[in-house]
Design an enzyme around this catalytic site. Structure first.
Site, PDB file in Angstrom:
ATOM      1  N   CYS A 240       0.834  -1.201   0.000  1.00  0.00           N
ATOM      2  CA  CYS A 240       0.000   0.000   0.000  1.00  0.00           C
ATOM      3  C   CYS A 240       0.868   1.251   0.000  1.00  0.00           C
ATOM      4  CB  CYS A 240      -0.937  -0.008   1.200  1.00  0.00           C
ATOM      5  SG  CYS A 240      -2.064   1.419   1.253  1.00  0.00           S
TER       6      CYS A 240
ATOM      7  N   CYS B  39      -6.902  -3.429   7.218  1.00  0.00           N
ATOM      8  CA  CYS B  39      -8.202  -2.752   7.216  1.00  0.00           C
ATOM      9  C   CYS B  39      -9.285  -3.577   6.539  1.00  0.00           C
ATOM     10  CB  CYS B  39      -8.082  -1.390   6.531  1.00  0.00           C
ATOM     11  SG  CYS B  39      -9.657  -0.537   6.305  1.00  0.00           S
TER      12      CYS B  39
END
Length: 388
Positions: A99, A205
């Site tokens: 990410c 997440c």
């Protein structure tokens, strides 16, 4: 030189205090909230909507503009798609590193620079560079260097180890020289105590509150196969798919004297080799093979075929271990990506447990993070090395 700064705002205390410090120093600050996950499909599992509300509240409090940037497509292609592909192949990836590399320090960086006319970006990461937390020591003729934060628990250079030097040159880490308690105290002093009280997000997440095995089962088909005791050659249990398990993980196998742990996975046969006992010698090795390192600032001498000494870590929370590394002369660093098309051989000063394909070997010296490389496979275990 650096006037307009776009900061990634997450709704947490770290980015909140970072934004406050930027505003206090007189920068023209804009907030950017990155939407990376499609909440319509995952409603109830991710705190993204609350984070967006908190980000708006922060920017109103600091009187700075806020833009929501949708990177759902890019996140799926560059991070989540690779994540699923690796797990399906029996490899254990690190989505946090992916990410940072692909979303925050690539797509977000270029959006901020090209679409929002930013001179630099800022994030709430705990990390430092030689250019200073606000790029106050920036030099056009000097190479950027990434350094560990003074807070050893919160230091995030491990997760930044795959970003490029070009991006890092124009990145500010306003809280990089602070500890977490100092950040929370500052938040309370300047009227941001609500963000200091907010519970920190833990784990991945998009997994949310579910167990990882529940989550991964929604995306990858169940492919049952045997657990095989590598010492005896006997089947000792059944698993629901190699993607549910990672090297070194404790297996749920009943009726055994000692717990079994994953040693190796075979995608072609769907067999998982297991060993009895947490510290079985087969789980330990002092050699690592890796490919295509990304160097922020490569260790001196490595490009010239020298064996280089530095420190090694493949898990964020584990202690640094001394190592010797050698890079095969198969390629040079790409000027844009920082990636070198070459192989890296790593000899550790001491054997480590459960070195896992797909994870990253991150290299340090004197608090500097040089960069990292993706692990292809561990070398022979210590039990084989000792008898060879």
């Amino acid at each position: 030189m650096f006037r307009k700064v776009v900061i990634g705002v997450s709704g947490g205390v770290d980015s909140a205090v970072s934004a406050y410090l930027l505003k206090k120093r007189g920068f023209d600050v804009c907030g950017a909230f990155m939407k990376n996950w499609d909440l319509i499909d995952e409603s109830g599992y991710c705190s993204g909507e609350q984070d967006w509300e908190d980000a708006q509240r922060l920017c109103r409090r600091l009187a700075i503009p806020l833009e929501q940037i949708n990177f759902v497509k890019e996140y799926w292609n560059e991070v989540f798609g690779s994540f699923l592909k690796d797990y399906d192949a029996g490899i254990t990836p690190n989505p946090d590193i992916l990410c940072n590399r692909h979303i925050k320090f690539n797509y977000f960086y270029h959006h901020a620079r090209n679409q929002m006319n930013a001179d630099a970006i800022a994030t709430g990461h705990y990390a430092r560079t030689n250019f200073g937390p606000f790029l106050e020591h920036y030099s056009e003729n000097e190479r950027v260097r990434l350094f560990m934060a003074p807070d050893p628990i919160k230091d995030q250079t491990f997760f930044l180890s795959q970003i490029t030097a070009d991006t890092l040159r124009r990145t500010m880490f306003p809280i990089g020289a602070l500890t977490k308690p100092q950040v929370k105290q500052l938040a309370a002093e300047v009227g941001l105590e609500a963000f200091a009280r907010k519970k920190e997000s833990m784990g991945i997440c998009f997994v949310g509150k579910r167990s990882f095995q529940q989550f991964i089962a929604e995306y990858l088909d169940t492919k049952p196969g045997p657990f095989v005791d590598i010492d005896s050659g006997q089947q000792v249990g059944q698993h629901a798919g190699i993607h549910h398990w990672t090297v070194g993980q404790k297996c749920k196998i009943g009726g055994c004297l000692q717990p079994y742990y994953v040693f190796r996975k075979h995608r072609d046969t769907n067999v998982i080799d297991v060993v009895s006992g947490h510290d079985h010698p087969l789980l330990f090795t002092d050699m690592v093979y890796a490919e295509n390192p990304v160097w922020i600032n490569g260790p001196p001498g490595l490009d010239h075929g020298a064996v280089v000494r530095c420190l090694f870590r493949f898990q964020h929370t584990k202690p640094l271990v001394g190592c010797s590394i050698f890079q095969s002369p198969l390629g040079r660093n790409d000027n844009v990506s920082g990636e070198s098309r070459s192989k890296l051989f790593i000899k550790l000063d001491q054997p480590l447990r459960a070195i896992t394909p797909g994870q990253y070997a991150v290299f340090y010296r004197n608090e500097e993070c040089f960069g990292s490389v993706r692990i292809v496979h561990p070398g022979p275990s210590t039990i084989y090395s000792a008898t060879s």
